[in-house]
Design an enzyme around this catalytic site. Structure first.
Site, short mmCIF file in Angstrom:
data_model
loop_
_atom_site.label_atom_id
_atom_site.label_comp_id
_atom_site.label_asym_id
_atom_site.label_seq_id
_atom_site.Cartn_x
_atom_site.Cartn_y
_atom_site.Cartn_z
N GLU A 223 -7.26 4.50 4.37
CA GLU A 223 -7.74 3.16 3.99
C GLU A 223 -9.15 3.22 3.42
OE1 GLU A 223 -7.74 0.00 2.52
OE2 GLU A 223 -9.28 -0.33 4.03
N THR B 183 -8.23 6.36 -0.59
CA THR B 183 -6.86 6.80 -0.83
C THR B 183 -6.79 7.94 -1.87
OG1 THR B 183 -6.22 4.52 -0.34
CG2 THR B 183 -4.54 5.87 -1.34
N1 GLY Z 1 -5.12 1.05 2.35
C1 GLY Z 1 -4.73 1.03 0.99
C2 GLY Z 1 -3.39 0.44 0.81
O1 GLY Z 1 -2.53 0.68 1.61
O2 GLY Z 1 -3.17 -0.29 -0.12
#
Ligand code: GLY
Length: 591
Positions: free
Chosen positions: A432, A412
């Protein structure tokens, strides 16, 4: 980490790529078409960051994870663009230079403070599950959860990307600059080549085996079988072609037509195939949702509600701490209070928080002042709480769930922007896991966001709120946040880091509001995060000195790397200050 590339590679490739050209490649070091320009502003920002000083400005500021992306945003802001305009330019470049973290194949949440109206709004560009997905998506034939990477790598984990639609929605609502021009810099960099950053090179080397699992991905990141290296000049003509289509025809091209068809084909033909269809892409919609705002001390902390757990969980932690003094960052007592407030909030998160379009989430009850005061009163002892359990917030539906497991992994990226019109933008953007599903199509990686769902559909005879369902959005921990005082923004903040995002953001707000640290100090303050009982302390920092005192209070302690990527801007009577996380290679730029 600090030896970050300071060069900006500009200029169009002499030979413009045709759409069929499969030549995403590492360009030769010498004799290429790129022009190397040193950016004094980036060099100054890096020096400030290394010295632990915030970057100061009066008019506008952008703080993001990569200097090239910061420069793209700065050019837009300098020439009168809004924060929404700058975000589009930043995201387009991030998808190229930091492809492991976010991009066109992913999703994002955006919190917007409107300088004209004083309103805080959010946009939900989260990925959706395919209509053909079932609660058994991440279970084996016996109904047992798959291993994490068994689920991640390949087409199965790919949700409908939301980032392109979010970029366009934000621009339509709050942008002022011609849409197409916002992609110029990313297209030039993709065609002319950019210098691979140390972080990208290290990420590729670490993940080489998984990247090799998909031929298109392998060709790009491991040309000839060798991982791209720091300083290599990397071109991505397929990405430039897609950006050019988006620039001229709109984000629509990602959801209908040949690009959408290629996404569906890549997901269905990948190893570990998924069930995504053209219809899933065609019906995707960005949602505009009310911000979740919680009073904290003399501020209002506004963030992203469901399907993110970020705004509610950060808000719960701070709301519980309203009744307690936090002596200071060196105090084990302060961290006991923060840590146990976080444990209590995570207990509620596990039981109640999911996509509120699909399951009843007691949003108001979870942040009601009397509820948080009752939960906060549990913190009045001297030692660690021996155990924590979810509370009983006021609920407008009588529907009981079982607790879900948390699998979110740290990847992220976070974008903070303040513009000359008084707008502020906080956006956390993701694919992700690092490199997402590892499936690459037309120069961008597809997300593995569906693994943010609970792999278990039921627990203890009850359904899990965050179970997979067709069209549903997986629960997130992303916590893009804007803190207001007297109705005006004073802090714009957010971070990557999986479910530890919540702790990183809460800590930064506490450091700024309670302990009076400036944004760079607040971002740099060592991390201590407690989600499920164990206190995670950041290795190699002063946090380690608190291991003994926290153990004496009854905590288990784990010392390790805690790799946030906080980007924050403070806004005050003396102007703007920007902080970029020294744990990553980003910068804050402003004028
Ligand atoms: N994939 C990281 C989140 O949405 O927390």
């Amino acid at each position: 980490m600090r030896g970050v590339i300071l060069s900006l590679v500009l200029g169009l490739s002499a030979g413009m790529a045709c759409a069929q050209e499969a030549a995403d490649s590492v360009a030769p070091e010498a004799g290429g078409a790129g022009v190397v320009v040193t950016s004094d502003a980036v060099a100054a920002a890096q020096a400030a960051k290394a010295a632990g000083q915030p970057v100061q400005a009066r008019e506008w500021m952008v703080a993001v994870a990569n200097p090239l992306a910061a420069e793209a945003g700065a050019r837009v802001l300098r020439t009168g663009g809004t924060a929404a305009d700058a975000m589009v330019a930043v995201q387009a470049v991030l998808g190229l230079v930091e492809p492991q973290s976010s991009g066109l194949g992913g999703g994002a949440f955006l919190v917007w403070y409107d300088g004209a109206t004083g309103e805080v709004t959010t946009l939900d560009g989260r990925e959706t599950a395919p209509l053909a997905a079932t609660p058994r998506l991440f279970q084996d034939d016996a109904g047992e959860p798959l291993g994490f990477f068994e689920a991640v790598v390949g087409g199965r984990s790919v949700g409908v990307p939301g980032t392109p639609a979010l970029m366009e929605t934000a621009h339509r609502r709050w942008g002022g600059v011609n849409w197409g021009s916002l992609f110029d810099e990313a297209i030039a960099l993709a065609e002319g080549g950019f210098a691979v950053s140390p972080r990208l090179a290290a990420s590729v080397a670490r993940d080489a085996e998984r990247l090799a699992s998909h031929p298109v991905t392998a060709d790009y990141f491991l040309p000839g079988g060798t991982p791209i290296a720091e300083g290599d000049r990397l071109q991505n003509r397929d990405y430039a072609d897609v950006l050019r289509r988006i620039a001229t025809e709109g984000a629509e091209v990602m959801y209908h037509g040949e690009i959408a068809a290629d996404i569906v084909r890549a997901v269905r033909e990948a190893a570990n195939p998924g069930v995504l269809s053209a219809l899933d892409l065609a019906i995707y919609a960005v949602r505009s949702r009310a911000a979740v705002c919680v009073p904290y001390r003399d501020t209002q902390v506004c963030g992203m509600g469901p399907p993110s757990s970020g705004g509610l969980t950060v808000g719960q932690i701070l709301g519980m701490l309203n009744g307690h003094d936090l002596p200071g960052p060196d105090s084990a007592e302060a961290w006991r209070l923060i840590g146990d407030a976080s444990r209590l909030a995570f207990a509620d998160r596990g039981l109640y928080m999911a996509d509120s379009d699909f399951v009843p989430v007691p949003v108001k009850g979870l942040i009601a002042a009397d509820y948080l005061a009752r939960r906060g009163a549990l913190l009045t002892g001297d030692d660690a709480l021996p155990e924590v359990a979810p509370g009983a917030p006021e609920f407008d539906h009588a529907w009981k769930y079982g607790p879900g497991a948390d699998m979110a992994q740290p990847a992220t990226s976070h974008i903070s922007i303040s513009d000359t019109y008084g707008n502020a933008l906080s956006m956390t953007t993701t694919i992700e896991n690092g490199f997402g599903s590892r499936v690459m199509v037309r120069g961008f990686l597809l997300n593995n966001e569906l693994t943010d769902f609970s792999f278990r559909s039921h627990r203890d005879g009850r359904p899990v709120a965050n179970a997979v369902a067709p069209g549903k959005r997986p629960r997130s921990s992303m916590a893009p946040t804007i803190v207001l005082r007297d109705g005006k923004p004073v802090l714009v903040v957010g971070s990557p880091g999986g479910s530890r995002i919540i702790g990183f953001v809460a800590k930064t707000i506490i450091a700024f509001v309670d302990w009076g640290l400036d944004v760079q100090q607040a971002v740099d303050l060592p991390h201590l995060v407690n989600r499920f009982g164990t206190f995670d302390l950041e290795e190699g920092t002063e946090a380690e000195a608190l291991a003994g005192p926290l153990r004496a209070l009854g905590y288990e302690v784990a010392i390790g790397g805690l790799n946030s990527g906080l980007h924050a801007i403070s806004i005050g009577p003396d102007g703007l200050r920007g902080g970029a996380d020294t744990r990553r290679e980003g910068v804050a730029l402003g004028e």
